[in-house]
Design a protein around this motif. Structure first.
Motif, PDB file in Angstrom:
ATOM      1  N   GLU A 103       9.128   5.104   4.271  1.00  0.00           N
ATOM      2  CA  GLU A 103       9.534   6.445   3.851  1.00  0.00           C
ATOM      3  C   GLU A 103       8.379   7.432   3.961  1.00  0.00           C
ATOM      4  N   ASP A 104       8.101   8.170   2.878  1.00  0.00           N
ATOM      5  CA  ASP A 104       7.116   9.257   2.975  1.00  0.00           C
ATOM      6  C   ASP A 104       5.727   8.822   2.537  1.00  0.00           C
ATOM      7  N   ARG A 105       5.479   7.562   2.511  1.00  0.00           N
ATOM      8  CA  ARG A 105       4.174   7.095   2.055  1.00  0.00           C
ATOM      9  C   ARG A 105       3.160   7.180   3.204  1.00  0.00           C
ATOM     10  N   VAL A 106       1.934   7.533   2.852  1.00  0.00           N
ATOM     11  CA  VAL A 106       0.897   7.636   3.874  1.00  0.00           C
ATOM     12  C   VAL A 106       0.015   6.401   3.788  1.00  0.00           C
ATOM     13  N   ILE A 107      -0.009   5.628   4.853  1.00  0.00           N
ATOM     14  CA  ILE A 107      -0.931   4.476   4.872  1.00  0.00           C
ATOM     15  C   ILE A 107      -2.287   5.007   5.305  1.00  0.00           C
ATOM     16  N   VAL A 108      -3.283   4.805   4.446  1.00  0.00           N
ATOM     17  CA  VAL A 108      -4.605   5.325   4.777  1.00  0.00           C
ATOM     18  C   VAL A 108      -5.259   4.422   5.820  1.00  0.00           C
ATOM     19  N   SER A 109      -5.294   3.134   5.545  1.00  0.00           N
ATOM     20  CA  SER A 109      -5.849   2.197   6.527  1.00  0.00           C
ATOM     21  C   SER A 109      -5.537   0.774   6.126  1.00  0.00           C
ATOM     22  N   ASP A 110      -5.623  -0.120   7.097  1.00  0.00           N
ATOM     23  CA  ASP A 110      -5.495  -1.557   6.835  1.00  0.00           C
ATOM     24  C   ASP A 110      -6.859  -2.185   7.058  1.00  0.00           C
ATOM     25  N   VAL A 111      -7.442  -2.702   6.002  1.00  0.00           N
ATOM     26  CA  VAL A 111      -8.784  -3.262   6.128  1.00  0.00           C
ATOM     27  C   VAL A 111      -8.771  -4.675   5.571  1.00  0.00           C
ATOM     28  N   ALA A 112      -9.386  -5.598   6.299  1.00  0.00           N
ATOM     29  CA  ALA A 112      -9.486  -6.960   5.754  1.00  0.00           C
ATOM     30  C   ALA A 112     -10.416  -6.909   4.557  1.00  0.00           C
ATOM     31  N   GLY A 113      -9.943  -7.398   3.403  1.00  0.00           N
ATOM     32  CA  GLY A 113     -10.740  -7.347   2.162  1.00  0.00           C
ATOM     33  C   GLY A 113     -12.032  -8.112   2.340  1.00  0.00           C
ATOM     34  N   THR A 114     -13.109  -7.569   1.767  1.00  0.00           N
ATOM     35  CA  THR A 114     -14.410  -8.189   2.020  1.00  0.00           C
ATOM     36  C   THR A 114     -14.607  -9.460   1.225  1.00  0.00           C
ATOM     37  N   THR A 115     -14.038  -9.514   0.006  1.00  0.00           N
ATOM     38  CA  THR A 115     -14.416 -10.654  -0.836  1.00  0.00           C
ATOM     39  C   THR A 115     -13.519 -11.856  -0.688  1.00  0.00           C
ATOM     40  N   ARG A 116     -12.218 -11.669  -0.508  1.00  0.00           N
ATOM     41  CA  ARG A 116     -11.340 -12.833  -0.592  1.00  0.00           C
ATOM     42  C   ARG A 116     -10.480 -13.029   0.647  1.00  0.00           C
ATOM     43  N   ASP A 117     -10.826 -12.358   1.757  1.00  0.00           N
ATOM     44  CA  ASP A 117     -10.006 -12.474   2.968  1.00  0.00           C
ATOM     45  C   ASP A 117      -8.564 -12.034   2.744  1.00  0.00           C
ATOM     46  N   ALA A 118      -8.306 -11.297   1.670  1.00  0.00           N
ATOM     47  CA  ALA A 118      -6.952 -10.774   1.478  1.00  0.00           C
ATOM     48  C   ALA A 118      -6.871  -9.473   2.251  1.00  0.00           C
ATOM     49  N   ILE A 119      -5.703  -9.165   2.765  1.00  0.00           N
ATOM     50  CA  ILE A 119      -5.548  -7.905   3.492  1.00  0.00           C
ATOM     51  C   ILE A 119      -5.148  -6.847   2.485  1.00  0.00           C
ATOM     52  N   ASP A 120      -6.054  -5.921   2.222  1.00  0.00           N
ATOM     53  CA  ASP A 120      -5.770  -4.834   1.290  1.00  0.00           C
ATOM     54  C   ASP A 120      -5.192  -3.662   2.063  1.00  0.00           C
ATOM     55  N   THR A 121      -4.084  -3.129   1.585  1.00  0.00           N
ATOM     56  CA  THR A 121      -3.476  -1.971   2.212  1.00  0.00           C
ATOM     57  C   THR A 121      -3.660  -0.776   1.294  1.00  0.00           C
ATOM     58  N   TYR A 122      -4.215   0.293   1.847  1.00  0.00           N
ATOM     59  CA  TYR A 122      -4.401   1.518   1.061  1.00  0.00           C
ATOM     60  C   TYR A 122      -3.233   2.443   1.334  1.00  0.00           C
ATOM     61  N   LEU A 123      -2.619   2.976   0.280  1.00  0.00           N
ATOM     62  CA  LEU A 123      -1.533   3.922   0.500  1.00  0.00           C
ATOM     63  C   LEU A 123      -1.610   5.036  -0.520  1.00  0.00           C
ATOM     64  N   LYS A 124      -0.985   6.179  -0.183  1.00  0.00           N
ATOM     65  CA  LYS A 124      -1.025   7.349  -1.054  1.00  0.00           C
ATOM     66  C   LYS A 124       0.386   7.660  -1.508  1.00  0.00           C
ATOM     67  N   VAL A 125       0.570   7.802  -2.816  1.00  0.00           N
ATOM     68  CA  VAL A 125       1.879   8.153  -3.375  1.00  0.00           C
ATOM     69  C   VAL A 125       1.661   9.316  -4.344  1.00  0.00           C
ATOM     70  N   ASN A 126       2.418  10.374  -4.156  1.00  0.00           N
ATOM     71  CA  ASN A 126       2.311  11.566  -5.034  1.00  0.00           C
ATOM     72  C   ASN A 126       0.855  12.007  -5.223  1.00  0.00           C
ATOM     73  N   GLY A 127       0.092  11.965  -4.130  1.00  0.00           N
ATOM     74  CA  GLY A 127      -1.292  12.448  -4.190  1.00  0.00           C
ATOM     75  C   GLY A 127      -2.305  11.454  -4.717  1.00  0.00           C
ATOM     76  N   THR A 128      -1.847  10.279  -5.196  1.00  0.00           N
ATOM     77  CA  THR A 128      -2.777   9.263  -5.716  1.00  0.00           C
ATOM     78  C   THR A 128      -2.887   8.112  -4.725  1.00  0.00           C
ATOM     79  N   GLU A 129      -4.131   7.656  -4.485  1.00  0.00           N
ATOM     80  CA  GLU A 129      -4.329   6.510  -3.587  1.00  0.00           C
ATOM     81  C   GLU A 129      -4.281   5.212  -4.389  1.00  0.00           C
ATOM     82  N   TYR A 130      -3.665   4.211  -3.800  1.00  0.00           N
ATOM     83  CA  TYR A 130      -3.564   2.885  -4.429  1.00  0.00           C
ATOM     84  C   TYR A 130      -4.020   1.827  -3.425  1.00  0.00           C
TER      85      TYR A 130
END
Length: 442
Positions: free
Chosen positions: A200-227
């Motif tokens: 939908e209207d969510r903005v994906i900031v970037s897909d970066v492989a997490g540095t500490t645990r090899d988990a893939i962290d996804t950054y997204l913005k909802v209502n002006g807040t990044e998660y």
């Protein structure tokens, strides 16, 4: 800052579980007296001097037959590679260096994770030290002689662990953005929910492989807040190991919850609350994380006017130790109510970081005491003097009383409920620490 995760890896019968039990002592982390949460020795919190870490026991994933050995060793090492910040590679001085040790060493070498080599069952340094030197052949650095059963050499080994953790910890800064872990059993629909949240209207900031645990962290913005959405076991299958062993997915979940601010626990509506769901909820509570229960596949349930209430009551009954958790009924597949999940997450994040003024807190405490008298024992009555909030995430309060032992858990829960009635605190646990203070003039 989340605690480092340390995994103990090695071939079967070198003493991994003994080392785990020795380091863990009685501090087994999953809440022991919680209904529905079995006492499980998958992980434990360990404190060494001023440092604390989460220890993962890969012992117990041991093959019954010898032809299964390599497969299990590989899966065990892969698991440690994925979740751990540092690996203790355990060997056995009595058996010496065997072929399987070289195979484990080769697997560990391929990871970028720091490894500390420990040689177990060295009950006498004088007798076994010449045999310890043989372990230099593994090419994993200095071997640390220990005896897990006799508690010898553990200090030097843990010092080495913290030395390599320190060398590897410098590059990472703490990220202030709220972290959301979407967790649950395999095939509960975690990927579908993540995809819906990212659409939908969510903005994906970037897909970066997490540095500490090899988990893939996804950054997204909802209502002006990044998660930050923390990916857990269900989102990718790097290994071809069958994940029917619940232990594997639980260990990955531990790593995700360790880093999260808010946990979204997904439950399969067609199956109800399982024992593993209860374990995950207990783990989230134990770690003081915000908690939302998302009941997925709600579209697959035959419903009447009372279905939601009946199902909610059932969840509240089984997960009675997290009465504060928010519950939402969704279908990740067709998007039913998935838009409401982020509204709930935003509310829980705000509650998790809420501060209450001391004056207001003490008004609530005084009113609570007036409505229900504190308990007494042998003519001595509990007196509540003063209450103040000392931290957030989760909201933590200190309550000063005349005698700690007079505070019954039911009265403590009553005080907590009075605070919740005024401020809500939906979705977040509350901690109340009891401290003794002598009354003026006593």
């Amino acid at each position: 800052m989340s605690k480092p995760i340390i995994a103990v890896v090695g071939r079967p019968n070198v003493g991994k579980s003994t080392l785990f039990n020795t380091l863990a002592g009685e501090k087994i982390s999953i809440v022991e007296d919680t209904p529905g949460v079995t006492r499980d020795r998958i992980y434990a919190d360990v404190t060494w001097l001023d440092n604390s870490f989460t220890l993962i026991d890969t012992g117990g994933i041991e093959p019954v037959t010898s032809d299964m050995m390599l497969k299990h060793m590989r899966s065990q090492a892969e698991l440690a590679m994925e979740t751990a910040d540092c690996i203790i590679f355990l060997t056995d001085v009595r058996q010496g260096v065997v072929d399987a040790d070289y195979q484990v060493a080769d697997m560990l070498r391929k990871t970028a994770k720091p490894v500390v080599l420990a040689v177990n069952k060295v009950d006498s340094f004088d007798k076994y030290m010449p045999d310890v030197y043989e372990f230099y052949n593994l090419g994993m650095g200095d071997p640390y002689p220990i005896s897990a059963s006799s508690k010898l050499g553990l200090g030097d080994m843990l010092d080495a662990v913290y030395e390599v953790l320190g060398e590897n910890a410098g590059g990472e800064e703490e990220d202030e953005r709220p972290k959301i872990a979407i967790v649950g059993k395999p095939n509960v629909g975690k990927s579908s929910l993540v995809n819906k949240l990212l659409g939908e209207d969510r903005v994906i900031v970037s897909d970066v492989a997490g540095t500490t645990r090899d988990a893939i962290d996804t950054y997204l913005k909802v209502n002006g807040t990044e998660y930050i959405l923390i990916d857990t076991a269900g989102l990718r299958r790097k290994s071809k190991i069958k994940e029917n062993i619940e232990r594997y997915s639980i260990i990955r979940t531990v790593a995700a919850i360790e880093r999260a601010d808010v946990v979204v626990l997904m439950i399969d509506a067609t199956e109800g609350v399982s024992e593993q769901d209860a374990k995950i909820a207990g783990l989230s509570h134990d770690r003081g994380r915000g908690l939302i229960i998302a009941v997925n596949k709600w579209d697959a349930i035959e419903k009447d006017d009372h279905s939601t209430k009946k199902y909610t009551d059932e969840i509240r009954k089984v997960l009675s130790f997290v009465p504060y958790a928010g519950i939402i009924f969704i279908s990740a597949k067709n998007g039913q109510r998935t838009g409401k999940v982020f509204e709930m997450i935003e509310s829980v994040i705000a509650n998790h970081a809420m501060r209450v003024q001391t004056g207001v807190l003490n008004e609530i405490m005084t009113e609570a005491v007036a409505m229900q008298q504190p308990p007494s024992d042998k003519g001595k009555r509990l007196k509540l003097f003063y209450m103040t909030q000392v931290s957030v995430k989760p909201p933590t309060f200190v309550l000063f009383v005349n005698k700690k032992e007079l505070m019954h858990f039911s009265y403590q829960r009553y005080i907590e409920n009075q605070i919740r009635q005024t401020f809500g605190f939906e979705g977040t646990p509350i901690r109340i620490l009891i401290r003794e203070r002598k009354q003026d003039g006593m």
